[in-house]
Motif scaffolding. Structure first.
Motif, PDB file in Angstrom:
ATOM      1  N   GLY A   1      12.930   3.610   3.619  1.00 50.03           N
ATOM      2  CA  GLY A   1      11.954   4.166   4.663  1.00 50.03           C
ATOM      3  C   GLY A   1      12.280   3.918   6.028  1.00 50.03           C
ATOM      4  N   GLY A   2      11.458   4.553   6.942  1.00 52.10           N
ATOM      5  CA  GLY A   2      11.748   4.236   8.271  1.00 52.10           C
ATOM      6  C   GLY A   2      10.922   2.743   8.723  1.00 52.10           C
ATOM      7  N   PRO A   3      10.870   2.588   9.974  1.00 53.44           N
ATOM      8  CA  PRO A   3      10.523   1.088  10.580  1.00 53.44           C
ATOM      9  C   PRO A   3       8.958   1.077  10.202  1.00 53.44           C
ATOM     10  CG  PRO A   3      11.549   2.166  12.413  1.00 53.44           C
ATOM     11  CD  PRO A   3      11.446   3.366  11.033  1.00 53.44           C
ATOM     12  N   ALA A   4       8.106   2.070  10.237  1.00 54.72           N
ATOM     13  CA  ALA A   4       6.871   1.754   9.614  1.00 54.72           C
ATOM     14  C   ALA A   4       6.432   1.328   8.302  1.00 54.72           C
ATOM     15  CB  ALA A   4       5.691   3.273   9.994  1.00 54.72           C
ATOM     16  N   ILE A   5       7.478   2.148   7.366  1.00 59.72           N
ATOM     17  CA  ILE A   5       7.435   1.885   5.763  1.00 59.72           C
ATOM     18  C   ILE A   5       7.800   0.539   5.789  1.00 59.72           C
ATOM     19  CG2 ILE A   5       8.595   2.148   3.504  1.00 59.72           C
ATOM     20  CD1 ILE A   5       6.460   4.346   4.039  1.00 59.72           C
ATOM     21  N   ARG A   6       8.867   0.003   6.469  1.00 57.21           N
ATOM     22  CA  ARG A   6       9.343  -1.360   6.197  1.00 57.21           C
ATOM     23  C   ARG A   6       8.488  -2.304   6.722  1.00 57.21           C
ATOM     24  NH1 ARG A   6      14.376   1.237   7.941  1.00 57.21           N
ATOM     25  NH2 ARG A   6      14.390   0.159   9.987  1.00 57.21           N
ATOM     26  N   ASN A   7       7.589  -1.971   7.735  1.00 56.53           N
ATOM     27  CA  ASN A   7       6.623  -2.831   7.939  1.00 56.53           C
ATOM     28  C   ASN A   7       5.299  -3.345   6.998  1.00 56.53           C
ATOM     29  OD1 ASN A   7       7.950  -3.601  10.435  1.00 56.53           O
ATOM     30  ND2 ASN A   7       6.587  -1.924  11.909  1.00 56.53           N
ATOM     31  N   MET A   8       5.495  -2.295   6.068  1.00 54.90           N
ATOM     32  CA  MET A   8       4.252  -2.339   5.063  1.00 54.90           C
ATOM     33  C   MET A   8       4.953  -2.611   3.612  1.00 54.90           C
ATOM     34  SD  MET A   8       2.693   1.420   6.142  1.00 54.90           S
ATOM     35  CE  MET A   8       1.335   1.234   5.243  1.00 54.90           C
TER      36      MET A   8
ATOM     37  N   ARG B   1      -0.750   5.983  -1.376  1.00 59.75           N
ATOM     38  CA  ARG B   1      -0.309   7.461  -1.895  1.00 59.75           C
ATOM     39  C   ARG B   1      -0.709   7.940  -3.221  1.00 59.75           C
ATOM     40  NH1 ARG B   1       6.176   8.889  -2.363  1.00 59.75           N
ATOM     41  NH2 ARG B   1       6.038  10.823  -3.412  1.00 59.75           N
TER      42      ARG B   1
ATOM     43  N   GLY C   1       0.684  -1.108  -0.158  1.00 65.38           N
ATOM     44  CA  GLY C   1       0.047  -0.150  -0.059  1.00 65.38           C
ATOM     45  C   GLY C   1       0.740   1.335  -0.137  1.00 65.38           C
ATOM     46  N   THR C   2       2.069   1.336   0.302  1.00 67.08           N
ATOM     47  CA  THR C   2       3.006   2.353   0.272  1.00 67.08           C
ATOM     48  C   THR C   2       3.089   3.152  -0.791  1.00 67.08           C
ATOM     49  OG1 THR C   2       5.016   1.138  -0.041  1.00 67.08           O
ATOM     50  CG2 THR C   2       4.439   1.393   2.253  1.00 67.08           C
TER      51      THR C   2
ATOM     52  N   ARG D   1      17.238  -2.104   4.731  1.00 67.88           N
ATOM     53  CA  ARG D   1      17.302  -1.470   5.909  1.00 67.88           C
ATOM     54  C   ARG D   1      17.463   0.103   5.245  1.00 67.88           C
ATOM     55  NH1 ARG D   1      21.929  -3.034   7.636  1.00 67.88           N
ATOM     56  NH2 ARG D   1      21.188  -4.983   8.668  1.00 67.88           N
TER      57      ARG D   1
ATOM     58  N   PRO E   1      19.347  10.278   8.837  1.00 70.93           N
ATOM     59  CA  PRO E   1      19.836   8.847   8.339  1.00 70.93           C
ATOM     60  C   PRO E   1      19.220   8.386   7.137  1.00 70.93           C
ATOM     61  CG  PRO E   1      18.185   8.672  10.120  1.00 70.93           C
ATOM     62  CD  PRO E   1      18.646  10.226   9.731  1.00 70.93           C
ATOM     63  N   LYS E   2      18.094   8.987   6.510  1.00 69.36           N
ATOM     64  CA  LYS E   2      17.305   8.361   5.589  1.00 69.36           C
ATOM     65  C   LYS E   2      16.771   9.411   4.764  1.00 69.36           C
ATOM     66  CE  LYS E   2      17.274   4.196   7.039  1.00 69.36           C
ATOM     67  NZ  LYS E   2      16.323   3.614   8.080  1.00 69.36           N
TER      68      LYS E   2
END
Lengths: 282, 162
Positions: free
Chosen positions: A93-100, A35, A30-31, A90, A185-186
């Motif tokens: 994105g950040g952790p939320a994006i990586r979970n999705m 969007r 869905g990322t 890694r 960092p990202k």
């Protein structure tokens, strides 16, 4: 925009629904799709998703990594078997994006996104789809993407990807991934570079060299001339200089909000040199 | 187009709601369920102002299809405090001046709370990584990092730098 949604029971059913409606899109994590929904993209009005368990598997089999299309970046990072892809996952994105965000979705991410796809390309990844369960080179999918899009919108039905397969480097130091970004960092890629140098860890002559660039064209691209410059050579300053001299062959970077075409062309050989000199994954 | 029935557990409470096809979770939380803690920032997955957890994983509510959370547990910053008693992270954010305009704060809190749940004693680098998807345009991040490290130590005051 009035949207419709359909949750298919499996990938085959999802492909059938997608094939029957030219204004449909498949939702992976869905990322990208949500969007587009939030931006009011008028090119589609049907969202199709599916919960097929076969696209969630992740396994190592005879030194080939098998990755289901719906495996998330976080799931990749949690798997020791997928260590060769951790540096790239890694950086998404950040952790939320990586979970999705999913591996399958990353294959369709428009430039300058698609860092993981760049790493997969350098690992000679293949994919299977609902329509064709014989593994096909990832490059053919990218070629399809490049050919069948107008202004970023698909005009032909892309395949519903089931699984990716890639070779696992024999030694950790044989594979290097470098993401060049202005924000720490990202940040979004100025470019991503993935280099697979079988034999480099032992100082042997390089065989089956693969160099892939992300954000240097509409899709991740191989730098075939640079690969040829290194093939059969040992990794050292002369071979690195020969490779960086032809780094831009076959690359077609665009200007976007992150960097200009000129800037990308100017710095690409420098960053390729850094990736080749690095001692392993970054 | 007919609406879709969604049941979820929001901050521990069973809730049921009808959502529009394609509606994102952030809209549903704010407009249909009245939880205004997740914010609309960019709608692109860049800013992290809408960060919530779904079944314990941090997610961006603006990029989550609302109907996909049917049957899930959704937690937002509204569920962090226990009545009038603030969560240790909320206390630490106040003590360290980690909120200025406050727009990013609820997303930061959810990312931080998930980090401390999984890693009770994180390093500074791990804190930076945990909030790397949350943008703050006011603080310069240092007070936020200090606050999270202080909360991890169980102390809301003092420098969190290591």
């Amino acid at each position: 925009m009035t949207l419709r949604t359909e949750c298919a029971v499996n990938a085959v059913e999802a492909a059938r629904v997608l094939g029957g409606d030219s204004r449909s899109r498949l939702s992976a994590g869905g990322t990208l799709l949500m969007r587009a929904v939030n931006e009011g993209d008028p090119s589609f009005d049907l969202i199709v998703r599916h919960a097929d368990p076969q696209v969630l598997s992740l396994r190592l089999q005879a030194d080939r990594l098998h990755i289901g299309a719906a495996v998330t970046m976080s799931a990749l990072l949690a798997s020791p078997d997928a260590a060769c892809l951790h540096a790239a996952a890694r950086q998404v994105g950040g952790p939320a994006i990586r979970n999705m965000a999913t591996v399958g979705g990353n294959l369709f991410a428009p430039s300058p996104y698609g860092d993981l796809a760049t790493a997969l390309l350098a690992l000679d990844a293949t994919y299977t789809s609902v329509d064709d369960t014989n593994p096909r080179p990832l490059e053919s999918l990218f070629a399809l993407r490049a050919t069948h899009t107008v202004a970023g919108s698909p005009i032909a039905r892309p395949p519903v990807v089931l699984e990716l397969q890639c070779r696992r480097p024999a030694a950790e130091a044989d594979f290097r991934f470098l993401k060049v970004s202005r924000v720490k960092p990202k940040g979004i890629s100025v470019m991503a570079i993935a280099v697979h140098l079988p034999g480099s860890a032992t100082g042997a002559r390089l065989q089956q060299v693969r160099i892939a660039f992300g954000a240097m064209g509409a899709t991740p691209l191989r730098a075939v001339s640079a690969e040829r410059a290194l093939e059969g050579q040992t990794l050292g300053e002369p071979s690195i200089a020969a490779a960086t001299a032809v780094a831009l062959d076959g690359l077609h970077p665009d200007t976007d909000a992150i960097a200009s075409r000129w800037y990308r062309q100017t710095v690409a050989p420098v960053h390729l040199g850094r990736a080749l000199r690095a001692g392993g994954r970054r | 187009m007919s609406k879709v029935a969604v049941r979820l557990v929001l901050n521990g409470d069973d809730r049921a709601v009808f959502v529009d096809p394609g509606q994102n979770l952030l809209d549903v939380l704010r407009r249909e369920l009245g939880d205004l803690t997740p914010k609309y920032g960019c709608g692109q997955g860049t800013c992290g102002a809408c960060t919530v957890t779904v079944d314990g994983e941090v997610r961006l509510a603006c990029l989550t299809l609302a109907e996909a959370v049917d049957g899930c547990r959704v937690d937002t910053a509204a569920g962090l405090a226990d009545g009038a008693e603030l969560h240790v992270l909320q206390e630490a954010f106040m003590e360290h001046f980690a909120a200025q305009c406050g727009y990013c704060t609820t997303g930061m809190l959810m990312s931080a709370a998930t980090l401390l749940r999984d890693k009770p004693s994180p390093s500074r680098d791990e804190v930076v990584e945990a909030i790397s998807g949350n943008i703050c345009r006011c603080t310069g991040y240092e007070p936020i990092i200090d606050a999270i490290l202080a909360a991890a130590r169980g102390s809301t005051t003092g420098s969190g730098r290591r």
